[in-house]
Design an enzyme around this catalytic site. Structure first.
Site, PDB file in Angstrom:
ATOM      1  N   HIS A  16     -35.785  10.970   0.446  1.00 31.63           N
ATOM      2  CA  HIS A  16     -36.410  10.155  -0.576  1.00 31.63           C
ATOM      3  C   HIS A  16     -36.566   8.989   0.145  1.00 31.63           C
ATOM      4  O   HIS A  16     -35.685   8.398   0.598  1.00 31.63           O
ATOM      5  CB  HIS A  16     -35.508  10.123  -1.859  1.00 31.63           C
ATOM      6  CG  HIS A  16     -35.583   9.111  -2.595  1.00 31.63           C
ATOM      7  ND1 HIS A  16     -37.207   8.747  -3.107  1.00 31.63           N
ATOM      8  CD2 HIS A  16     -34.907   7.865  -3.491  1.00 31.63           C
ATOM      9  CE1 HIS A  16     -36.996   7.586  -3.933  1.00 31.63           C
ATOM     10  NE2 HIS A  16     -35.865   7.440  -4.130  1.00 31.63           N
TER      11      HIS A  16
ATOM     12  N   CYS B  21     -35.375   9.558  -9.364  1.00 33.93           N
ATOM     13  CA  CYS B  21     -35.743   9.915  -7.827  1.00 33.93           C
ATOM     14  C   CYS B  21     -35.570  11.215  -7.568  1.00 33.93           C
ATOM     15  O   CYS B  21     -36.237  11.769  -6.576  1.00 33.93           O
ATOM     16  CB  CYS B  21     -35.159   9.071  -6.914  1.00 33.93           C
ATOM     17  SG  CYS B  21     -35.498   7.173  -7.486  1.00 33.93           S
TER      18      CYS B  21
ATOM     19  N   ASN C 111     -40.307   2.523  -2.608  1.00 35.12           N
ATOM     20  CA  ASN C 111     -39.872   3.613  -3.131  1.00 35.12           C
ATOM     21  C   ASN C 111     -40.630   3.833  -4.523  1.00 35.12           C
ATOM     22  O   ASN C 111     -40.648   3.086  -5.451  1.00 35.12           O
ATOM     23  CB  ASN C 111     -38.328   2.947  -3.522  1.00 35.12           C
ATOM     24  CG  ASN C 111     -37.746   4.028  -4.449  1.00 35.12           C
ATOM     25  OD1 ASN C 111     -38.227   4.989  -4.955  1.00 35.12           O
ATOM     26  ND2 ASN C 111     -36.163   3.858  -4.611  1.00 35.12           N
TER      27      ASN C 111
HETATM   28  N1  ACO Z   1     -35.085 -11.302  -0.072  1.00 37.91           N
HETATM   29  C1  ACO Z   1     -34.148 -12.259   0.578  1.00 37.91           C
HETATM   30  N2  ACO Z   1     -32.702 -12.076   0.144  1.00 37.91           N
HETATM   31  C2  ACO Z   1     -32.337 -11.208  -0.764  1.00 37.91           C
HETATM   32  C3  ACO Z   1     -33.455 -10.075  -1.010  1.00 37.91           C
HETATM   33  C4  ACO Z   1     -34.808 -10.581  -0.848  1.00 37.91           C
HETATM   34  N3  ACO Z   1     -35.712  -9.655  -1.302  1.00 37.91           N
HETATM   35  N4  ACO Z   1     -32.769  -9.350  -1.986  1.00 37.91           N
HETATM   36  C5  ACO Z   1     -31.481  -9.812  -2.002  1.00 37.91           C
HETATM   37  N5  ACO Z   1     -31.384 -10.820  -1.104  1.00 37.91           N
HETATM   38  C6  ACO Z   1     -29.911 -11.533  -1.090  1.00 37.91           C
HETATM   39  C7  ACO Z   1     -28.978 -11.206  -2.053  1.00 37.91           C
HETATM   40  O1  ACO Z   1     -29.393 -12.394  -2.981  1.00 37.91           O
HETATM   41  C8  ACO Z   1     -27.806 -11.836  -1.283  1.00 37.91           C
HETATM   42  O2  ACO Z   1     -27.642 -13.043  -1.155  1.00 37.91           O
HETATM   43  P1  ACO Z   1     -26.397 -13.736  -1.278  1.00 37.91           P
HETATM   44  O3  ACO Z   1     -25.427 -13.306  -0.329  1.00 37.91           O
HETATM   45  O4  ACO Z   1     -26.482 -15.179  -1.044  1.00 37.91           O
HETATM   46  O5  ACO Z   1     -25.867 -13.517  -2.696  1.00 37.91           O
HETATM   47  C9  ACO Z   1     -27.974 -11.141   0.253  1.00 37.91           C
HETATM   48  O6  ACO Z   1     -29.579 -11.022   0.263  1.00 37.91           O
HETATM   49  C10 ACO Z   1     -27.237  -9.626   0.439  1.00 37.91           C
HETATM   50  O7  ACO Z   1     -27.604  -9.091  -0.611  1.00 37.91           O
HETATM   51  P2  ACO Z   1     -27.198  -7.379  -0.823  1.00 37.91           P
HETATM   52  O8  ACO Z   1     -27.351  -6.943  -2.196  1.00 37.91           O
HETATM   53  O9  ACO Z   1     -25.753  -7.626  -0.673  1.00 37.91           O
HETATM   54  O10 ACO Z   1     -28.056  -6.757   0.373  1.00 37.91           O
HETATM   55  P3  ACO Z   1     -28.068  -5.567   0.852  1.00 37.91           P
HETATM   56  O11 ACO Z   1     -28.022  -5.465   2.276  1.00 37.91           O
HETATM   57  O12 ACO Z   1     -27.231  -4.444   0.127  1.00 37.91           O
HETATM   58  O13 ACO Z   1     -29.387  -4.843   0.500  1.00 37.91           O
HETATM   59  C11 ACO Z   1     -30.690  -3.507  -1.055  1.00 37.91           C
HETATM   60  C12 ACO Z   1     -29.978  -4.972  -0.844  1.00 37.91           C
HETATM   61  C13 ACO Z   1     -31.792  -3.418  -0.241  1.00 37.91           C
HETATM   62  C14 ACO Z   1     -31.035  -3.339  -2.489  1.00 37.91           C
HETATM   63  C15 ACO Z   1     -29.620  -2.295  -0.750  1.00 37.91           C
HETATM   64  O14 ACO Z   1     -28.397  -2.183  -1.109  1.00 37.91           O
HETATM   65  C16 ACO Z   1     -30.372  -1.038  -1.009  1.00 37.91           C
HETATM   66  O15 ACO Z   1     -31.283  -0.619  -0.555  1.00 37.91           O
HETATM   67  N6  ACO Z   1     -29.567  -0.104  -2.024  1.00 37.91           N
HETATM   68  C17 ACO Z   1     -30.180   1.028  -2.579  1.00 37.91           C
HETATM   69  C18 ACO Z   1     -31.390   0.774  -3.505  1.00 37.91           C
HETATM   70  C19 ACO Z   1     -32.015   2.111  -3.711  1.00 37.91           C
HETATM   71  O16 ACO Z   1     -31.855   2.913  -3.239  1.00 37.91           O
HETATM   72  N7  ACO Z   1     -32.337   2.225  -5.101  1.00 37.91           N
HETATM   73  C20 ACO Z   1     -32.814   3.419  -5.454  1.00 37.91           C
HETATM   74  C21 ACO Z   1     -33.232   3.218  -6.804  1.00 37.91           C
HETATM   75  S1  ACO Z   1     -33.621   4.904  -7.048  1.00 37.91           S
HETATM   76  C22 ACO Z   1     -34.106   4.853  -8.845  1.00 37.91           C
HETATM   77  O17 ACO Z   1     -33.757   5.824  -9.534  1.00 37.91           O
HETATM   78  C23 ACO Z   1     -35.063   3.630  -9.601  1.00 37.91           C
END
Ligand code: ACO
Length: 315
Positions: A242, A108, A272
């Site tokens: 980003h 990214c 993203n």
């Molecule tokens: N719908 C419903 N529930 C979900 C979903 C969804 N789409 N995704 C995860 N959950 C659930 C999980 O299973 C978990 O359930 P559990 O507690 O029963 O196990 C719960 O929601 C909480 O999951 P977390 O992973 O703790 O949720 P979080 O608030 O951290 O959000 C997220 C997850 C959105 C991925 C966040 O961590 C995030 O944005 N991280 C950064 C991601 C990012 O910026 N990536 C960059 C990629 S860059 C590249 O180079 C490709």
């Protein structure tokens, strides 16, 4: 150097959160409140290379530069239909240029890494006109039965044409190897000699670790480029971050103690789009008349690696 023209292209297929909740255990409410994404553009019939060429042509038209006047093309891309040839070569042919070109894969943060490379070419006196194209299809990397990753991403291409100038005030890059946090294996062809186990897996991500890295890296990078340029956060007209998660953007905004109005966003209907995210947002801001001459713009991006970078430039 300065940014003389921009262009961007999105795939036509729009996938809403409601559409995802038809086959995933998720909801519009969860995705919107946890990520800020309501819908995203996803490649269906388009070829990424065609989108990249179209974004490049738009940026060239915007800058008033002919493809034949380009001295270098840098393409940022994580994955596309070819392992080789490089995507930048395909773009070179598509726009009718004849200059050297190179691909980079800095996830990214690719646009900012490309700007830093281009700036070095300018400082060495080797180029007049450079094209940077970011073309990404992260929706092809995720497992569409994994609600933790596939809801985050969208596809797209963004481009910028660079010409001589002194508008870049400071750029900083960083990298910190953390391949257990966000990764995807590529399955290579077996040979008669391979003894190691190779497993094909879609993108894997430890979301919370990536979240923390992103906020810390952006806060550090932005502080460093502002210091280098002798500026304070209050001097910045626009922070182009980003577009990974609205909560990441809000955390960086809170750290910088700047108003929401200085943080343009498009994550709600783009998701993203990896390295394309920054140049697409840049192009939308520019075409939307958001920038005035003399505005100070900070751009910051972070991604798999981990890599990150920030740049401050005058519009
Ligand atoms: N719908 C419903 N529930 C979900 C979903 C969804 N789409 N995704 C995860 N959950 C659930 C999980 O299973 C978990 O359930 P559990 O507690 O029963 O196990 C719960 O929601 C909480 O999951 P977390 O992973 O703790 O949720 P979080 O608030 O951290 O959000 C997220 C997850 C959105 C991925 C966040 O961590 C995030 O944005 N991280 C950064 C991601 C990012 O910026 N990536 C960059 C990629 S860059 C590249 O180079 C490709």
């Amino acid at each position: 150097m300065k940014i003389a023209g921009t262009g961007s292209v999105l795939p036509s297929k729009v996938v809403t959160n409601e559409m995802l909740s038809e086959f995933l255990d998720t909801s519009d409410e969860w995705i919107r409140t946890r990520t800020g994404v309501s819908s995203r553009h996803v490649i269906s019939h388009e070829k990424l290379e065609d989108m990249a060429v179209e974004a490049a042509v738009k940026a060239l038209e915007d800058a008033g530069i002919q493809a034949s006047q380009l001295d270098f093309i840098i393409c940022s891309n994580v994955v596309n239909e070819y392992v080789t040839p490089q995507l930048s070569c395909i773009i070179q042919g598509g726009i009718g240029a004849s200059c050297p070109c190179i691909d980079i894969n800095c996830a990214c943060a690719g646009f900012i890494y490309a700007l830093e490379m281009a700036e070095s070419f300018y400082k060495a006196g080797r180029v007049q006109n450079v094209l940077v194209v970011c073309a990404e299809e992260p929706t092809r990397m995720t497992d569409w039965s994994d609600r933790r990753t596939c809801v985050l991403f969208g596809d797209g291409a963004g481009a910028a044409v660079l010409t001589p100038g002194d508008n870049i005030k400071s750029i900083r890059l960083s990298a910190a190897s953390a391949t257990d946090k966000l990764w995807q294996y590529r399955l290579l062809q077996p040979t008669p000699y391979i003894e190691k186990e190779e497993v094909e897996v879609p993108l894997q991500m430890k979301g919370q670790d990536v979240f923390k890295f992103a906020v810390k890296a952006a806060a550090t990078d932005i502080s460093r480029v502002l210091d280098d340029a002798g500026l304070r956060a209050g001097d910045v007209s626009h922070f182009l971050l980003h577009q990974a998660n609205i909560r990441i953007i809000q955390a960086i905004r809170a750290y910088l103690e700047q108003p929401d109005s200085r943080f343009p966003v498009n994550i709600h209907d783009h998701g993203n789009s990896s390295s394309s995210s920054c140049p697409i947002l840049l192009d939308e801001c520019r075409r939307g008349g958001r920038f005035k001459k003399g505005d100070v713009v900070v751009m910051s991006a972070f991604g798999a690696g981990f890599v990150s970078g920030a740049v401050v430039f005058e519009w």
